[in-house]
Design an enzyme around this catalytic site. Structure first.
Site, PDB file in Angstrom:
ATOM      1  N   LYS A  46       3.089   5.126  -0.668  1.00  0.00           N
ATOM      2  CA  LYS A  46       1.650   5.145  -0.976  1.00  0.00           C
ATOM      3  C   LYS A  46       0.828   5.123   0.308  1.00  0.00           C
ATOM      4  CE  LYS A  46       1.797   1.413  -3.451  1.00  0.00           C
ATOM      5  NZ  LYS A  46       3.238   1.169  -3.383  1.00  0.00           N
ATOM      6  N   THR A  47       1.126   4.160   1.145  1.00  0.00           N
ATOM      7  CA  THR A  47       0.364   4.055   2.382  1.00  0.00           C
ATOM      8  C   THR A  47       0.590   5.284   3.256  1.00  0.00           C
ATOM      9  OG1 THR A  47       0.570   1.652   2.225  1.00  0.00           O
ATOM     10  CG2 THR A  47      -0.150   2.534   4.336  1.00  0.00           C
TER      11      THR A  47
ATOM     12  N   ASP B 109      -6.557   1.043   0.108  1.00  0.00           N
ATOM     13  CA  ASP B 109      -5.138   0.680  -0.041  1.00  0.00           C
ATOM     14  C   ASP B 109      -5.049  -0.697  -0.714  1.00  0.00           C
ATOM     15  OD1 ASP B 109      -2.404   0.848   0.079  1.00  0.00           O
ATOM     16  OD2 ASP B 109      -2.239   0.634   2.258  1.00  0.00           O
ATOM     17  N   GLU B 110      -3.930  -0.972  -1.332  1.00  0.00           N
ATOM     18  CA  GLU B 110      -3.705  -2.252  -2.017  1.00  0.00           C
ATOM     19  C   GLU B 110      -4.846  -2.552  -2.998  1.00  0.00           C
ATOM     20  OE1 GLU B 110      -0.902  -3.819  -1.419  1.00  0.00           O
ATOM     21  OE2 GLU B 110      -0.291  -3.351   0.642  1.00  0.00           O
TER      22      GLU B 110
ATOM     23  N   GLN C 284       2.302  -5.394  -7.815  1.00  0.00           N
ATOM     24  CA  GLN C 284       2.218  -6.174  -6.582  1.00  0.00           C
ATOM     25  C   GLN C 284       0.915  -6.960  -6.466  1.00  0.00           C
ATOM     26  OE1 GLN C 284       3.987  -4.460  -2.899  1.00  0.00           O
ATOM     27  NE2 GLN C 284       4.094  -2.574  -4.066  1.00  0.00           N
TER      28      GLN C 284
ATOM     29  N   ARG D 124      10.675  -5.672   0.060  1.00  0.00           N
ATOM     30  CA  ARG D 124      10.469  -5.577   1.513  1.00  0.00           C
ATOM     31  C   ARG D 124      11.749  -5.141   2.210  1.00  0.00           C
ATOM     32  NH1 ARG D 124       6.204  -4.118   1.203  1.00  0.00           N
ATOM     33  NH2 ARG D 124       6.577  -4.315  -1.018  1.00  0.00           N
TER      34      ARG D 124
HETATM   35  P1  ATP Z   1       4.210  -0.876  -0.392  1.00  0.00           P
HETATM   36  O1  ATP Z   1       4.035  -0.811  -1.881  1.00  0.00           O
HETATM   37  O2  ATP Z   1       5.247  -1.865  -0.025  1.00  0.00           O
HETATM   38  O3  ATP Z   1       2.921  -0.981   0.337  1.00  0.00           O
HETATM   39  P2  ATP Z   1       4.186   1.956   0.126  1.00  0.00           P
HETATM   40  O4  ATP Z   1       4.252   2.621  -1.187  1.00  0.00           O
HETATM   41  O5  ATP Z   1       2.870   1.869   0.783  1.00  0.00           O
HETATM   42  O6  ATP Z   1       4.880   0.528   0.016  1.00  0.00           O
HETATM   43  P3  ATP Z   1       5.098   3.100   2.581  1.00  0.00           P
HETATM   44  O7  ATP Z   1       5.013   1.886   3.402  1.00  0.00           O
HETATM   45  O8  ATP Z   1       4.068   4.128   2.742  1.00  0.00           O
HETATM   46  O9  ATP Z   1       5.230   2.703   1.043  1.00  0.00           O
HETATM   47  O10 ATP Z   1       6.513   3.790   2.776  1.00  0.00           O
HETATM   48  C1  ATP Z   1       7.748   3.089   2.652  1.00  0.00           C
HETATM   49  C2  ATP Z   1       8.794   3.676   3.564  1.00  0.00           C
HETATM   50  O11 ATP Z   1       9.204   4.947   3.127  1.00  0.00           O
HETATM   51  C3  ATP Z   1       8.287   3.873   4.976  1.00  0.00           C
HETATM   52  O12 ATP Z   1       9.307   3.518   5.861  1.00  0.00           O
HETATM   53  C4  ATP Z   1       7.968   5.350   5.025  1.00  0.00           C
HETATM   54  O13 ATP Z   1       8.084   5.847   6.336  1.00  0.00           O
HETATM   55  C5  ATP Z   1       9.023   5.934   4.113  1.00  0.00           C
HETATM   56  N1  ATP Z   1       8.636   7.187   3.462  1.00  0.00           N
HETATM   57  C6  ATP Z   1       7.518   7.385   2.724  1.00  0.00           C
HETATM   58  N2  ATP Z   1       7.495   8.646   2.233  1.00  0.00           N
HETATM   59  C7  ATP Z   1       8.615   9.271   2.674  1.00  0.00           C
HETATM   60  C8  ATP Z   1       9.163  10.589   2.518  1.00  0.00           C
HETATM   61  N3  ATP Z   1       8.562  11.519   1.790  1.00  0.00           N
HETATM   62  N4  ATP Z   1      10.334  10.843   3.131  1.00  0.00           N
HETATM   63  C9  ATP Z   1      10.958   9.912   3.851  1.00  0.00           C
HETATM   64  N5  ATP Z   1      10.494   8.666   4.040  1.00  0.00           N
HETATM   65  C10 ATP Z   1       9.334   8.327   3.467  1.00  0.00           C
HETATM   66 MG    MG Z   2       1.699   0.213   1.373  1.00  0.00          MG
END
Ligand code: ATP
Ligand code: MG
Length: 751
Positions: A35-36, A221-222, A259, A615
């Protein structure tokens, strides 16, 4: 590939979301689904492909750390330094208010009051209104005021709604004066930053329009953790129209309802669940692939969170390999638990299993309460493993621990001026810097310690009556404990000091989350003491202080670089680590007390568990202790309900105990939140009560009449016979010694 090759790192859904730039967009997805990452790519896409000026973009999030990371990620993607509004809610609002504060009747150079300033203001108001700040502390009022502001209740409204009984009237009065004072001082507090910005937007359409036109692309975000004011702020900005009068609403919010972990602080999960209703025509993108964790970790997270009822069904998948199972270790006690964790870290690190050179930064220990950090700090430093406590201080660096240790230092050595200065006005005794300066000057002239000067009645009498009374009481406290320390058990000395100095009471009166956590830490200190008392029941204060000094001095490694991270589960949101430990998986600890005290509390704790599990990238450990000494008391524990919810096929190591209380478990399994689970024993409340009871029992002895020949029992020396008594002092013959004891400093029983 062309200019958009940076987007090729995204999967199709992510790409779709990143390139969907017009109209409301919700990215609702589980942890680690990118997402981020999608959001940062979206910003890059807007700038690089859509020719949107960075000036037209607003991205907000919750913590400075998250904002900084986001800014850096964007910078990397667009390859140049741009000055863009990627900020926390508070700093965005501050920037806006700096420009338009006049509209609300403030000067542009208004001050921002931090909690210390706020306290000063409330203290003065209490003085004006003759409110006893021992009964109602400034923090108590500030907590209520903050709550009002978060819910947009003005002083006037508060008085209209409440204000029926005496207490509410008083609160209303304080709130009103507080509000007036800040305004009069051209100042705002942190809550005001958000509140006043919303007021500004509502009051002045032109200004609102100006920002609506500027921030043509808004991202949050969040989003699941936004409260009402934050929501209003976003909604006002996003409800814009373009030149032709068509709604623009280029708002992209990102979050995960699983979350949401800040409801207890006003976050409203409905904000994300009702986004589609709020912004009709919103596009929703669900990301379903998790890139962070192994399949086993992901499955574990899912097996736990699926017990929550009030959630949108969603399931993540991954094409990562299964990876190791979740290791569960059921330790004998909390020390064993900490040593196990330290041992595992060393074992993993020395293997080639790790990426690169095997870095301690890849490990995180995520606990439920700050007080748990102490045993880990000890175990890690004993093994020479560097660590840092993120978003908090190391146990022995915490203010309350330093304060109470200064009390003990001063009792042990009354010439310790440094300790004296630290605590003479802690808790507040109205002894200010000027008084201390005077005492210091005198001490210097006379070549004495500050405490010696305090014992001079004439000196003390030279201050105003209130100050002199407080100085005398303080000196007496330290003096008697100084004399009596050798006749006291360490734990009695500790409890006595905590109560009789007023330190514990001052914290209890605050009724804030911060104060609660300080009390937890102080009660945890009793575990340290009880540990030493078990080893040597006669350990005296100087010996104890020496041992503690060694523990507290863990400064022997470079803690920023290459260190294991210790932090609470709450502060770990949004972060990731290859190796994660979740200790303290026990009912009453995790799920913590909020699970039992509040409706929906268990579901929020479960979401926190989900945040914790997700995490982990490569491996996850969960541990519990069969007995735990917490707050000085050792108890058998019950394995966390979350362990039972976790699919047992994903666990290796110790088996999870099959509970006898099947019924209680069934309640959990059904996720029936309205039926509260069996409440475990509340160790914190018990420890506080115990401290108080001990101090009372000691004080009671001062009122007892003794006569020569009486048989008594002393907590430290055992049974004895009174030889002489008078003036609050008795002489007692014990089995192998004769002691002179001041009454009131040991819970002496008559036999
Ligand atoms: P959270 O809910 O914990 O905030 P998030 O959904 O924001 O998580 P991110 O932190 O953006 O997730 O990404 C999680 C991990 O996955 C990071 O290490 C990111 O680099 C990796 N990632 C995200 N998208 C891809 C992709 N398309 N291919 C490979 N790796 C990815
Ligand atoms: Mg995130």
């Amino acid at each position: 590939m062309g200019r958009t090759d940076y987007l090729d790192k995204l999967n199709d859904r992510q790409k779709e979301a990143a390139m969907y730039t017009e109209g409301p967009l919700l990215i609702l997805a589980g942890a680690g689904s990118g997402k981020t990452s999608t959001m940062t790519h979206r910003i890059a896409y807007l700038i690089r492909e859509m020719d949107v000026s960075p000036y037209n973009i607003l991205a907000v999030t919750f913590t400075n750390k998250a904002a900084k990371e986001m800014r850096e990620r964007v910078q990397k993607l667009i390859g140049e330094g741009v000055n863009m509004w990627i900020l926390t809610f508070h700093s965005a609002c501050l920037r806006i208010l700096r420009r338009h504060a006049e509209v609300l009747g403030y000067g542009r150079d208004f001050a921002v009051y931090d909690p210390t300033d706020q306290k000063t203001v409330v203290k003065n108001i209490c003085k004006e209104l003759n409110i006893d700040t021992k009964k109602f502390t400034p923090s108590y009022f500030l907590g209520l005021i903050s709550h009002c502001k978060e819910n947009r209740i003005s002083p006037k409204e508060y008085n209209a709604i409440y204000g029926t009984d005496f207490k509410e009237q008083m609160i209303g009065q304080v709130y009103e004066r507080y509000d007036r004072t800040l305004k009069g001082n051209n100042a705002m507090d942190f809550d005001d930053l958000l509140l006043k910005t919303v007021e500004l937007f509502e009051k002045d359409e032109e200004i609102l329009e100006q920002y609506q036109n500027r921030f043509r692309y808004i991202m949050v975000d969040e989003y699941q953790d936004t409260n009402m004011i934050q929501y209003t702020f976003v909604k006002l900005l996003a409800d814009a129209r373009d030149r032709d009068g068509n709604p623009r609403r280029n708002l992209c919010v990102v979050g995960d309802d699983d979350q949401c972990i800040y409801q207890w602080r006003g976050a409203d999960i409905r904000n994300i669940l009702e986004f589609e209703k709020d912004f009709p025509g919103a596009k929703t993108v669900k990301l379903e692939q998790n890139y962070r964790s192994t399949a086993n970790i992901l499955a574990a997270a899912h097996s736990v969170i699926s017990h929550n009822r009030g959630r949108k069904a969603k399931k993540l998948w991954t094409d990562a390999e299964d990876g190791n199972k979740i290791v569960y270790y059921n330790a004998d006690d909390e020390k064993d638990e900490a040593y196990f964790v330290a041992g595992e870290i060393n074992r993993i690190k020395s293997r080639d299993e790790m990426d690169g050179a095997g870095d301690y930064r890849q490990f995180a220990i995520l606990y439920r309460t700050n007080a748990q950090s102490r045993t880990f700090e000890e175990a890690l430093s004993n093994r020479g493993i560097p660590y840092r406590v993120l978003g908090g201080l190391r146990y022995y660096d915490r203010k309350e621990i330093k304060d109470i240790m200064c009390y003990m230092r001063l009792v042990q050595n009354r010439a310790d001026d440094l300790a004296l200065v630290r605590i003479i006005n802690e808790p507040k005794r109205g002894i200010g810097g000027k008084t201390i300066d005077k005492l210091r000057a005198l001490a210097q002239v006379r070549g004495e310690s500050l405490f010696d000067v305090l014992l001079d009645r004439d000196v003390v009498a030279s201050f105003s009556s209130k100050v002199s009374e407080n100085l005398r009481a303080f000196a007496e406290l330290i003096e008697t404990y100084g004399v009596e320390q050798e006749n006291m058990k360490l734990s009695d000395l500790y409890d006595g000091l905590l109560v009789n100095s007023g330190y514990l009471k001052a914290l209890e009166d605050q009724k804030t989350v911060e104060a609660e956590s300080r009390i937890e830490n102080l009660m945890e200190f009793k575990s340290v003491i009880s540990g030493y008392e078990k080893e040597d029941p006669n350990m005296n204060l100087p010996e104890f202080m020496e041992r503690i000094a060694l523990l507290a001095d863990v400064d022997n490694h470079d803690s920023e670089e290459n260190a294991v991270t210790l932090m609470t589960l709450h502060s770990a949101k949004g972060l990731e680590f290859p190796y994660v430990f979740m200790p303290g998986m026990e009912d009453g600890l995790f799920p913590g007390w909020r699970a039992y005290d509040r409706e929906d509390g268990l579901e929020e704790e479960r979401r926190l568990c989900y945040v914790g599990i997700t995490r982990a990238k490569k491996r996850l450990w969960m541990t519990s202790a069969r007995t735990r000494t917490l707050y000085g008391r050792t108890d058998y524990t019950r394995e966390s309900v979350f362990l039972h919810e976790l699919d047992s096929r994903l666990i290796e190591g110790d088996g999870i105990y099959d509970r006898k209380e099947k019924k209680a478990e069934a309640v959990f399994r059904d996720g029936a939140a309205e039926k509260m689970p069996v409440k475990p024993f509340d160790q914190l409340k018990y420890a506080q009560a115990q401290t108080r009871k001990r101090a009372e029992a000691m004080a009671k002895a001062a009122d007892m009449d003794f006569a020569p020949g009486d048989r008594i029992r002393h907590p430290k020396f055992g049974e004895g016979e009174v030889l002489e008594c008078g003036n609050g002092i008795i002489r007692v013959r014990f089995a192998d010694s004769i002691k002179k004891l001041a009454l009131g400093y040991a819970a002496i029983e008559k036999l």
